[in-house]
Write an enzyme that holds these catalytic residues in place. Structure first.
Site, PDB file in Angstrom:
ATOM      1  N   LYS A 114     123.812 112.672  94.275  1.00  0.00           N
ATOM      2  CA  LYS A 114     123.082 113.856  94.729  1.00  0.00           C
ATOM      3  C   LYS A 114     123.747 115.139  94.243  1.00  0.00           C
ATOM      4  O   LYS A 114     123.061 116.099  93.886  1.00  0.00           O
ATOM      5  CB  LYS A 114     122.936 113.846  96.250  1.00  0.00           C
ATOM      6  CG  LYS A 114     121.936 112.787  96.712  1.00  0.00           C
ATOM      7  CD  LYS A 114     121.833 112.709  98.208  1.00  0.00           C
ATOM      8  CE  LYS A 114     120.728 111.738  98.618  1.00  0.00           C
ATOM      9  NZ  LYS A 114     120.674 111.560 100.074  1.00  0.00           N
ATOM     10  N   LYS A 193     113.633 106.253  88.114  1.00  0.00           N
ATOM     11  CA  LYS A 193     113.303 105.985  89.521  1.00  0.00           C
ATOM     12  C   LYS A 193     112.397 107.090  90.067  1.00  0.00           C
ATOM     13  O   LYS A 193     112.687 108.275  89.898  1.00  0.00           O
ATOM     14  CB  LYS A 193     114.596 105.948  90.361  1.00  0.00           C
ATOM     15  CG  LYS A 193     114.346 105.859  91.880  1.00  0.00           C
ATOM     16  CD  LYS A 193     115.618 106.104  92.683  1.00  0.00           C
ATOM     17  CE  LYS A 193     115.409 106.902  93.929  1.00  0.00           C
ATOM     18  NZ  LYS A 193     115.099 106.550  95.175  1.00  0.00           N
ATOM     19  N   LYS A 196     111.276 112.169  95.025  1.00  0.00           N
ATOM     20  CA  LYS A 196     110.795 113.516  95.330  1.00  0.00           C
ATOM     21  C   LYS A 196     111.562 114.544  94.526  1.00  0.00           C
ATOM     22  O   LYS A 196     111.030 115.535  94.065  1.00  0.00           O
ATOM     23  CB  LYS A 196     111.039 113.831  96.803  1.00  0.00           C
ATOM     24  CG  LYS A 196     110.172 113.095  97.756  1.00  0.00           C
ATOM     25  CD  LYS A 196     110.702 113.316  99.171  1.00  0.00           C
ATOM     26  CE  LYS A 196     110.817 112.007  99.869  1.00  0.00           C
ATOM     27  NZ  LYS A 196     111.788 111.710 100.799  1.00  0.00           N
TER      28      LYS A 196
HETATM   29  P1  ADP Z   1     113.406 110.098  97.365  1.00  0.00           P
HETATM   30  O1  ADP Z   1     114.288 109.468  96.334  1.00  0.00           O
HETATM   31  O2  ADP Z   1     112.038 110.322  96.853  1.00  0.00           O
HETATM   32  O3  ADP Z   1     114.017 111.322  97.989  1.00  0.00           O
HETATM   33  P2  ADP Z   1     114.169 108.805  99.773  1.00  0.00           P
HETATM   34  O4  ADP Z   1     115.576 108.729  99.292  1.00  0.00           O
HETATM   35  O5  ADP Z   1     113.838 109.784 100.847  1.00  0.00           O
HETATM   36  O6  ADP Z   1     113.238 109.043  98.529  1.00  0.00           O
HETATM   37  O7  ADP Z   1     113.725 107.361 100.196  1.00  0.00           O
HETATM   38  C1  ADP Z   1     113.008 106.997 101.370  1.00  0.00           C
HETATM   39  C2  ADP Z   1     112.778 105.496 101.362  1.00  0.00           C
HETATM   40  O8  ADP Z   1     111.909 105.134 100.276  1.00  0.00           O
HETATM   41  C3  ADP Z   1     114.058 104.677 101.177  1.00  0.00           C
HETATM   42  O9  ADP Z   1     114.019 103.505 101.976  1.00  0.00           O
HETATM   43  C4  ADP Z   1     114.029 104.310  99.726  1.00  0.00           C
HETATM   44  O10 ADP Z   1     114.700 103.096  99.466  1.00  0.00           O
HETATM   45  C5  ADP Z   1     112.534 104.199  99.418  1.00  0.00           C
HETATM   46  N1  ADP Z   1     112.291 104.622  98.025  1.00  0.00           N
HETATM   47  C6  ADP Z   1     112.434 105.868  97.520  1.00  0.00           C
HETATM   48  N2  ADP Z   1     112.136 105.916  96.211  1.00  0.00           N
HETATM   49  C7  ADP Z   1     111.805 104.652  95.869  1.00  0.00           C
HETATM   50  C8  ADP Z   1     111.390 104.029  94.647  1.00  0.00           C
HETATM   51  N3  ADP Z   1     111.254 104.733  93.530  1.00  0.00           N
HETATM   52  N4  ADP Z   1     111.130 102.706  94.652  1.00  0.00           N
HETATM   53  C9  ADP Z   1     111.253 101.981  95.798  1.00  0.00           C
HETATM   54  N5  ADP Z   1     111.629 102.497  96.978  1.00  0.00           N
HETATM   55  C10 ADP Z   1     111.907 103.810  97.037  1.00  0.00           C
HETATM   56  N1  TRP Z   2     119.052 107.807 103.928  1.00  0.00           N
HETATM   57  C1  TRP Z   2     117.688 107.417 104.142  1.00  0.00           C
HETATM   58  C2  TRP Z   2     116.862 107.873 102.909  1.00  0.00           C
HETATM   59  O1  TRP Z   2     117.277 108.696 102.140  1.00  0.00           O
HETATM   60  C3  TRP Z   2     117.100 108.047 105.358  1.00  0.00           C
HETATM   61  C4  TRP Z   2     117.733 107.543 106.604  1.00  0.00           C
HETATM   62  C5  TRP Z   2     118.474 108.260 107.494  1.00  0.00           C
HETATM   63  C6  TRP Z   2     117.657 106.214 107.116  1.00  0.00           C
HETATM   64  N2  TRP Z   2     118.876 107.482 108.520  1.00  0.00           N
HETATM   65  C7  TRP Z   2     118.392 106.222 108.332  1.00  0.00           C
HETATM   66  C8  TRP Z   2     117.073 105.034 106.670  1.00  0.00           C
HETATM   67  C9  TRP Z   2     118.539 105.065 109.098  1.00  0.00           C
HETATM   68  C10 TRP Z   2     117.214 103.868 107.436  1.00  0.00           C
HETATM   69  C11 TRP Z   2     117.959 103.897 108.629  1.00  0.00           C
HETATM   70  O2  TRP Z   2     115.782 107.388 102.780  1.00  0.00           O
END
Ligand code: ADP
Ligand code: TRP
Length: 325
Positions: A114, A193, A196
């Site tokens: 990040k 990947k 967002k």
């Molecule tokens: P982003 O990368 O878009 O910020 P998050 O980290 O908030 O997404 O992910 C939220 C949930 O969605 C997590 O459980 C993550 O494993 C799943 N996820 C996010 N992007 C993908 C992807 N490209 N393929 C499969 N699962 C994903």
């Molecule tokens: N880190 C997770 C994501 O980026 C979000 C998250 C926060 C989460 N607390 C959690 C997921 C507890 C599962 C369980 O998507």
């Protein structure tokens, strides 16, 4: 009935990667599990500095959970809540941070990723996995369904629970994480990947015209129409397969079209566009209804908060007693 906990950060519009990797599992599990599904708004403070934007995104995630099919009305064991409605998780996070060796955070890859992507290198971002562990441990879940990128956080959670229990006795239950059987990381329109924060995502709730335009933008190679193509190597096919399912006849049929000369990538993209409209038809309709019924969304959150608060209070009290507070 087994208990499940999971959450998503409200850091922007949800996309089909979130759906395929995480939310679809939540929806599938609600028939025979007790579900605690929350919006990780405290976590989003590591990336969002605009209060109105955070409020808007938080609300949107709740609406989208409901649109995608989480349904507390027909599944009374499904609880949807906001992280700030159980502020004790920050107290639990503090207790866990006091048994967390610093090197455990140094090892976590998401901080480095990040920061490399440009997020501020704050202490909150650094200790993000501890707060996540607190979210998880706060309701004694059996299972944590997540996408592949969250596996390390789930392992850290088990590690911290174990360290806490070693110091203070059996306070926390060690949960298992659960990946979808056919879990893959879904690629975005640039083949990386889908995320967002990479600007490469597909929002299944877009209006038809911009949605089609977005899909037509998916990066493909330059194999001419009259040559056979390798479906496995193509982002369009990978997304199609993730949504339709590996064993679905439509997936086999599209793979067949790739392997024969005569199919252009435009045709594959059109097939994906139609699949997305079909797959998300109910979700798109429900989302419009929900946007017009804010009272219902408020009620879902009120009920969800009550259920989560009861459970979190019990676990927090157990931890407080164990450490001597
Ligand atoms: P982003 O990368 O878009 O910020 P998050 O980290 O908030 O997404 O992910 C939220 C949930 O969605 C997590 O459980 C993550 O494993 C799943 N996820 C996010 N992007 C993908 C992807 N490209 N393929 C499969 N699962 C994903
Ligand atoms: N880190 C997770 C994501 O980026 C979000 C998250 C926060 C989460 N607390 C959690 C997921 C507890 C599962 C369980 O998507």
């Amino acid at each position: 009935m087994k208990r499940v906990l999971s959450g998503i950060q409200p850091s922007g519009q949800l996309h089909i990667g979130n759906y395929a990797g995480a939310i679809r599992q939540f929806v599938d599990m609600q028939a025979n599990h007790e579900m605690f599904v929350f919006v990780a708004s405290y976590h989003a403070l590591t990336s969002t500095r605009d209060a109105d934007e955070l409020r808007r995104n938080t609300r949107q995630v709740v609406t989208d959970y409901l649109a995608f099919g989480l349904d507390p009305a027909t599944h009374p064991n499904t609880h949807i809540y906001l992280q700030q409605d159980v502020p004790q998780v920050t107290e639990l996070a503090w207790m866990l941070s006091c048994v967390c060796p610093k090197h455990l955070m140094d090892k976590a890859t998401s901080y480095k990723d990040k920061v490399a992507r440009g997020l501020p290198a704050s202490v909150g971002l650094y200790t993000y996995p501890i707060l996540q562990a607190a979210d998880i441990l706060s309701v004694d879940p059996d299972l944590v369904p997540v996408g592949k990128d969250q596996v390390q956080h789930c392992e850290i959670t088990r590690d911290l629970a174990q360290k806490f229990n070693n110091a203070y006795g059996e306070v926390f239950k060690l949960p298992e994480y659960k990946l979808r059987g056919d879990a893959e990381v879904l690629p975005g329109i640039d083949g990386q990947k889908m995320s967002k924060s990479y600007g490469n995502d597909i929002d299944p709730f877009m209006d038809e015209k911009p949605l089609r335009k977005r899909i037509m933008k998916i990066k493909t190679d330059s194999t001419p129409v009259d040559e056979p193509k390798d479906p496995e190597a193509c982002t369009v096919f990978q997304i199609f397969r993730a949504l339709a399912g590996r064993d679905d006849p439509r997936t086999a049929e599209l793979a067949e079209r790739y392997r024969k000369p005569g199919m252009g990538y435009g045709d594959a993209k059109q097939a994906l566009y139609e699949l997305i409209l079909d797959h998300f038809a109910d979700a798109r309709k429900r989302r419009t209804e929900l946007m017009n019924d804010p009272g219902y969304v408020d009620k879902v959150l009120k009920d969800g908060a009550a259920a989560a608060q009861a459970k979190v209070a019990e676990v927090t009290q157990r931890a407080r007693l164990a450490v001597g507070l």
